[in-house]
Every structure is written in structure tokens, then in C-alpha cells.
Design a protein around this motif. Structure first.
Motif, short mmCIF file in Angstrom:
data_model
loop_
_atom_site.label_atom_id
_atom_site.label_comp_id
_atom_site.label_asym_id
_atom_site.label_seq_id
_atom_site.Cartn_x
_atom_site.Cartn_y
_atom_site.Cartn_z
N ILE A 149 26.28 49.28 19.22
CA ILE A 149 25.62 49.31 17.88
C ILE A 149 24.13 48.29 17.92
N ARG A 163 33.76 47.06 24.13
CA ARG A 163 33.36 46.08 22.90
C ARG A 163 34.19 44.59 23.65
N TRP A 185 35.29 35.67 20.26
CA TRP A 185 35.54 34.68 19.38
C TRP A 185 36.62 33.53 19.81
N PHE A 201 38.84 48.44 13.75
CA PHE A 201 38.31 47.28 12.88
C PHE A 201 36.80 47.39 12.68
N THR A 248 35.75 41.81 22.91
CA THR A 248 36.58 41.18 21.85
C THR A 248 36.92 39.73 22.12
N ASP A 296 28.55 43.82 11.79
CA ASP A 296 27.37 44.79 12.05
C ASP A 296 27.81 46.18 11.92
N ILE A 297 29.03 46.62 11.26
CA ILE A 297 29.17 47.72 10.97
C ILE A 297 30.01 48.25 9.73
#
Lengths: 397, 102
Positions: B8, B32, B37, A211, B34, A215-216
Motif C-alpha cells: 500500500i 505484511r 506493534w 483486517f 504484523t 492506511d486502508i
């Protein structure tokens, strides 16, 4: 020795896929594309083609199966038309952004409603922004040639984009014409085996289709856009190689009798050949007129297009589609492509051939006369649909 | 994208994207978060838990981990707060609470 035989454009397409030695075909039959998967299924059943034929339950599944096949490095082919292309729409985007070089023939068909199985370019225009390399064919020979070429371009390691080959439904897909078929050895020389550099392999785990959070995502799309535009280099290179091996040369914008032409008519697809009759007749009477046909639709060949039309005073764009509330979609793009050019021709829009309506040479003669009239009156922003019964509705566009 | 690049930041540009946004190294999900949220989180009451493992079985994100003592714990790094574990728990041992309640 190559051989010249009579072949329906659909069968020429299937023959090209066979000679390309495709590994996987996943397709769902839909008029007017049916002859292509039927013939390929026959070839697989008869042992003429060593491929997996996946009889999927819908076009959405067809394109999904193609993605899976391409992900493991299979040379993959499918074909569809009109509503079928719409049903697979979301997966069409995934194919290009995941960089799977699937080749798909679209036998262009009008979109419902009213229900129509006949041809126009509404389906093609609906997938304009899917980042597939797209070409339009004029005849059966091009259907064969551009299908082979599509594999060569899409699979190039510098490209890795899917390629869509448009054939006008019925007007081309079901027409039998002379086609020169090459030797297998020539095809193999032009089209080496496919080695997908990111093929899924249990020994080398990686993720396809992750996904893209905010930000990407932008970076992903810009990287894709740049690679897509750069694919044109290979598009041209592959056409050159094709010419060297097979002796038939293709270019992004075909021009016909444009020397000294003040007026240019522009078409896409098989109607181009009908329009050529009108150009010959008018040239015979001393009129400075020529024709251009946009073969490469995406990535849009800005440079070649501007170069070809730079000396014209009037450019008449013939669209086989209406972008509702906007006008002719090709016209809109072409006019935009010329906006910064100086001098530039007056660009005139005429629409016709919707839902399989025939466009005869006389109709194209009207397109030219009416196009010149609109341009000379200075009302070039008008758009008009050719051959519609009832009073002519001219809309300011 | 390599694992290193997956972190990132402002130095990560479009040039760092792999063809097709492919992630060329396995296990990158470990980098990551996840679960961020999530609006509700599951709270497990060990007193009521009978170690049936249905929560572990039903979790769609493999965010429930078995512990050595046979009980289960939620990995909030991945848990999206869907509440399936609370729904399937036959003992009513799992309750969903709003994140801001902590």
C-alpha cells in the motif's frame, strides 16, 4: 396460473423463501418473528424445501452462520426482531461490508426497557447505518413480493449487499390477508440461481474478512459507500422486472392521491394503509391532501423523494421511533434531505405507535390536523408524541 | 487486493479495493509485517532449552519456527510479543524483554 389465497404475512414471507429455493436458513425464534422460522423449519422437515435449517443458539450465531453460508455461495435467509436484531448487531455490519447478500426479514419490535414484544421502528432505526438495503412492507403481498425481490437485488453481481425486509411486528407479521402466489416457473424466471463470484473454495484460496489498518480502512469504506449508493440502479431495475413478470409495480417512494396536494402525510410500513383512509375522507371533503410512503429506506431515495414532495407546502412526518435527544429519526433525515431545496415544504414531526400502541384512522386524522396546525403556527420545529396520556409535552427540536 | 497491490502506498486508491475487501491471492501475510506493534520480544536461552517444542505448539500466531538442530527461533516479522511462549516454557528458557532494550 397464480393463485390468490389468505395468508399471514409471516407465512407469505416463508413461502417466498421457499419459492426462492433458499439453501441455508439460520434463525433463532423471537416474538413476533417466530412464525417465519417455524414455518421454514416445518417445510425443511417435511421435505418441501431442500435446505439446511441451522437451529442456532442465539441471533449472534444466526447471523454468523448466515455469513458462513453466504461465503460459500449459498442462498441464505434469516429473520429476527427487536432484541434479536440487537444481539446480532455487530455481525449485521460484517454481512454488508463483506458483501454477503443475505436476506433478512425483521418483524419490527420495540426495544427494552420496559420489555415489549410489540411493534415499532426502534429496532429498524438502530440498524440504519449497517449498509443493508432496507425496505418497509405495507401488507402481506409486499412481504411476499419484496422477499423475492430482496434475493434478486442483493445477489446481483453489481450489488452484492444484504437486504433487510421490514414487517411491522403483529400489525403486519400476524395479519392474514389475501396474497397472490405466483407459479414457480415465474419465480425462477425472475430469480436465477445464485453464483457468488467470491465463493470460498479450497481450490482457489482467498481471504475473506482480513483486517483493515488505518492506511486502508478509509478506502475500504468509501468503496463500499459508492457501491451501496450505486445499488439503487439495480433496486429500480429489479422492481421493473418484477412488474413485467408479476404485474405488480413498486417504487422507492409510493405516492397516494398527491395530485395538487398542499399537505402531504408521510408514513413507513403497514400504518400507511390506515393513513390512506384519512386521506380518502379528507379528499372527499375537498381537502388538497395526499400521502407518501417511503418503501426504500436505504439507500435513501433522495431524487424520488424530492421529486414527490416538491409541490407540497406542508409535509407531516410520522415516526414510530424516538431518537432520544433528537426526535423522530425519519423526520430528521427527511428535513435534512430538503434543506438545500428551494422551495421546500414546512416539515413537521409527529411520533406515535410506540411499543405496539394502535394508531387508528382517527389518530391519523389527529396527526394531520395537528401537523397542519403546527406548520401554520410556524412552530414546525416542535415535536410531539400522539396519544400519550398526561399533559402534552412539546419539545423544541 | 492482489499481492502486488498489498504494497500500500499513495498510488493505492479506493478503486483498488476488491469487493468486500477480499484478498484474492493466498499467502499475502508474507507481505505484511504484523510484528511491528510488538512492545516486548522473546529472547531464548539455548543453554536452558530442552527442545520440548511447547513454545512452538502454544504460539497463537505460528511465529515460532523449528530449526534443523532441534532448537526453536522466533520470527520477529510476525511475533506480536504476547509472551505465551515465555509463560509455557518449563525450563524458563524464554525471557521477554522490552523492545527498546534491543
Amino acid at each position: 396460473m397464480s393463485k390468490r389465497i389468505g395468508l399471514e404475512a409471516s407465512f407469505a414471507t416463508a413461502e417466498a423463501a421457499r419459492m426462492a429455493d433458499v439453501d441455508v436458513i439460520a434463525a433463532y425464534p423471537i416474538t413476533p418473528q417466530t412464525h417465519i422460522p417455524e414455518r421454514l423449519a416445518e417445510m425443511v422437515a417435511d421435505g418441501e424445501l431442500n435446505a439446511a435449517y441451522v437451529p442456532v443458539e442465539s441471533e449472534h450465531s444466526a447471523m454468523s452462520a448466515c455469513l458462513g453460508a453466504a461465503a460459500v455461495g449459498a442462498r441464505t435467509f434469516t429473520a429476527t426482531a427487536g432484541q434479536g436484531l440487537e444481539l446480532m448487531h455487530e455481525v449485521v455490519y460484517a454481512a454488508s461490508s463483506m458483501r454477503y447478500p443475505v436476506v433478512m426479514t425483521v418483524c419490527n419490535r420495540a426495544l427494552s426497557a420496559p420489555l415489549s414484544v410489540w411493534g415499532d421502528h426502534s429496532d429498524a432505526m438502530a440498524v440504519r447505518d449497517t449498509a443493508w438495503i432496507q425496505v418497509f412492507c405495507q401488507n402481506s403481498q409486499e412481504a411476499f413480493d419484496l422477499t423475492l425481490w430482496a434475493f434478486r437485488v442483493g445477489e446481483d453481481p453489481k450489488v452484492l449487499f444484504p437486504v433487510m425486509v421490514h414487517l411491522d411486528g403483529f400489525h403486519l407479521s400476524h395479519v392474514t390477508e389475501p396474497v397472490i402466489l405466483p407459479e414457480q416457473e415465474e419465480v425462477d424466471r425472475f430469480l436465477p440461481r445464485f453464483h457468488y463470484p467470491f465463493a470460498l473454495d479450497p481450490n482457489r484460496p482467498m481471504t475473506h474478512g482480513g483486517f483493515g489498518p488505518p492506511d486502508i480502512y478509509s478506502e475500504a469504506k468509501i468503496a463500499q459507500e459508492l457501491a451501496f449508493r450505486q445499488s439503487k440502479e439495480v433496486v429500480l431495475q429489479a422492481w421493473k422486472e418484477f412488474g413485467d413478470i408479476f404485474g405488480r409495480c413498486y417504487c422507492p417512494v409510493e405516492s397516494y392521491r398527491i395530485e395538487g396536494a398542499k399537505t402531504l402525510l408521510m408514513t413507513m410500513g403497514s400504518f400507511t394503509e390506515t393513513a390512506k383512509i384519512v386521506i380518502d375522507e379528507r379528499r372527499g371533503k375537498g381537502e388538497a391532501i395526499g400521502l407518501i410512503s417511503l418503501r426504500l429506506w436505504r439507500p435513501f431515495p433522495f431524487e424520488e423523494f424530492r421529486q414527490t414532495v416538491k409541490d407540497a407546502e406542508i409535509l407531516i412526518i410520522f415516526d414510530r421511533c424516538i431518537s432520544p435527544g433528537m426526535g423522530g429519526p425519519v423526520f430528521s433525515e427527511v428535513r435534512s434531505a430538503l434543506y438545500d431545496e428551494e422551495p421546500r415544504p414546512k416539515v413537521v414531526s409527529l411520533i406515535g405507535g410506540l411499543g405496539g400502541r394502535d394508531m387508528s384512522d382517527e389518530d391519523f386524522d389527529y396527526v394531520v390536523s395537528r401537523g397542519k396546525e403546527i406548520a401554520e403556527k410556524g412552530s414546525e420545529k416542535m415535536l410531539e408524541t400522539v396519544g400519550v396520556r398526561g399533559e402534552v409535552i412539546r419539545i423544541r427540536g | 487486493m492482489t499481492q502486488k497491490r498489498l504494497k500500500i502506498g499513495t498510488d493505492f486508491t479506493w478503486r483498488d479495493m476488491e469487493v468486500g475487501n477480499i484478498i484474492t491471492e493466498a499467502g499475502s501475510a508474507a507481505l505484511r509485517r504484523t510484528g511491528d506493534w510488538r512492545s516486548q520480544r522473546p529472547i531464548t536461552d539455548k543453554e536452558k532449552c530442552n527442545k520440548c517444542n511447547l513454545c512452538w505448539l502454544y504460539c497463537p500466531d505460528a511465529a515460532i519456527k523449528p530449526l534443523e538442530d532441534g532448537y526453536y527461533e522466533t520470527d520477529l516479522f510476525y511475533c506480536k510479543g504476547c509472551g505465551i511462549c515465555a509463560k509455557v516454557c518449563p525450563k524458563g528458557a524464554i525471557t521477554m524483554i522490552e523492545e527498546e532494550e534491543q
